[in-house]
Motif scaffolding. Sequence first.
Motif, PDB file in Angstrom:
ATOM      1  N   ALA A  15       0.814  -1.213   0.000  1.00  0.00           N
ATOM      2  CA  ALA A  15       0.000   0.000   0.000  1.00  0.00           C
ATOM      3  C   ALA A  15       0.852   1.270   0.000  1.00  0.00           C
ATOM      4  N   VAL A  16       2.008   1.207   0.602  1.00  0.00           N
ATOM      5  CA  VAL A  16       2.873   2.380   0.697  1.00  0.00           C
ATOM      6  C   VAL A  16       4.196   2.053  -0.005  1.00  0.00           C
ATOM      7  N   PRO A  17       4.298   2.340  -1.307  1.00  0.00           N
ATOM      8  CA  PRO A  17       5.484   1.957  -2.083  1.00  0.00           C
ATOM      9  C   PRO A  17       6.834   2.425  -1.517  1.00  0.00           C
ATOM     10  N   PRO A  18       6.945   3.632  -0.948  1.00  0.00           N
ATOM     11  CA  PRO A  18       8.260   3.997  -0.386  1.00  0.00           C
ATOM     12  C   PRO A  18       8.709   3.067   0.735  1.00  0.00           C
ATOM     13  N   LEU A  19       7.759   2.530   1.497  1.00  0.00           N
ATOM     14  CA  LEU A  19       8.134   1.589   2.549  1.00  0.00           C
ATOM     15  C   LEU A  19       8.693   0.303   1.955  1.00  0.00           C
ATOM     16  N   PHE A  20       8.152  -0.104   0.800  1.00  0.00           N
ATOM     17  CA  PHE A  20       8.635  -1.308   0.135  1.00  0.00           C
ATOM     18  C   PHE A  20      10.099  -1.128  -0.287  1.00  0.00           C
ATOM     19  N   GLY A  21      10.398   0.010  -0.875  1.00  0.00           N
ATOM     20  CA  GLY A  21      11.780   0.288  -1.278  1.00  0.00           C
ATOM     21  C   GLY A  21      12.716   0.316  -0.089  1.00  0.00           C
ATOM     22  N   LEU A  22      12.269   0.913   0.998  1.00  0.00           N
ATOM     23  CA  LEU A  22      13.076   0.964   2.218  1.00  0.00           C
ATOM     24  C   LEU A  22      13.289  -0.437   2.779  1.00  0.00           C
ATOM     25  N   ALA A  23      12.243  -1.244   2.779  1.00  0.00           N
ATOM     26  CA  ALA A  23      12.353  -2.616   3.296  1.00  0.00           C
ATOM     27  C   ALA A  23      13.304  -3.446   2.444  1.00  0.00           C
ATOM     28  N   VAL A  24      13.250  -3.278   1.134  1.00  0.00           N
ATOM     29  CA  VAL A  24      14.156  -4.015   0.249  1.00  0.00           C
ATOM     30  C   VAL A  24      15.598  -3.581   0.494  1.00  0.00           C
ATOM     31  N   THR A  25      15.816  -2.299   0.656  1.00  0.00           N
ATOM     32  CA  THR A  25      17.167  -1.795   0.920  1.00  0.00           C
ATOM     33  C   THR A  25      17.713  -2.342   2.232  1.00  0.00           C
ATOM     34  N   ILE A  26      16.917  -2.285   3.269  1.00  0.00           N
ATOM     35  CA  ILE A  26      17.355  -2.791   4.576  1.00  0.00           C
ATOM     36  C   ILE A  26      17.559  -4.300   4.523  1.00  0.00           C
ATOM     37  N   GLY A  27      16.636  -5.014   3.879  1.00  0.00           N
ATOM     38  CA  GLY A  27      16.757  -6.466   3.755  1.00  0.00           C
ATOM     39  C   GLY A  27      18.006  -6.867   2.999  1.00  0.00           C
ATOM     40  N   THR A  28      18.317  -6.152   1.936  1.00  0.00           N
ATOM     41  CA  THR A  28      19.515  -6.446   1.152  1.00  0.00           C
ATOM     42  C   THR A  28      20.775  -6.172   1.970  1.00  0.00           C
ATOM     43  N   ALA A  29      20.773  -5.063   2.694  1.00  0.00           N
ATOM     44  CA  ALA A  29      21.939  -4.726   3.514  1.00  0.00           C
ATOM     45  C   ALA A  29      22.161  -5.776   4.605  1.00  0.00           C
ATOM     46  N   PRO A  35      27.239 -12.595   9.714  1.00  0.00           N
ATOM     47  CA  PRO A  35      26.721 -12.842  11.063  1.00  0.00           C
ATOM     48  C   PRO A  35      25.190 -12.788  11.123  1.00  0.00           C
ATOM     49  N   VAL A  36      24.596 -11.915  10.344  1.00  0.00           N
ATOM     50  CA  VAL A  36      23.129 -11.819  10.336  1.00  0.00           C
ATOM     51  C   VAL A  36      22.540 -13.080   9.735  1.00  0.00           C
ATOM     52  N   ILE A  37      23.150 -13.592   8.675  1.00  0.00           N
ATOM     53  CA  ILE A  37      22.666 -14.826   8.048  1.00  0.00           C
ATOM     54  C   ILE A  37      22.801 -16.001   9.025  1.00  0.00           C
ATOM     55  N   ALA A  38      23.911 -16.086   9.724  1.00  0.00           N
ATOM     56  CA  ALA A  38      24.113 -17.164  10.694  1.00  0.00           C
ATOM     57  C   ALA A  38      23.109 -17.072  11.832  1.00  0.00           C
TER      58      ALA A  38
END
Length: 58
Positions: A15-29, A35-38
Amino acid sequence: MMRILFGVLLALLVAVPPLFGLAVTIGTALATQPPVIAFAAGLYAWPRLARRVRRWWK
């Protein structure tokens, strides 16, 4: 309960496209950090491992 929370989060991201972009950026980072993957793999696998080991002692 988790399905409802996941559905709400997904609906919010759609519903809020800017949040999607932010979530993808944070998720990718986060996903590029070993260590985060482990840690995530441990959280995912721990209940299954604990149940399996508990069955060995019965």
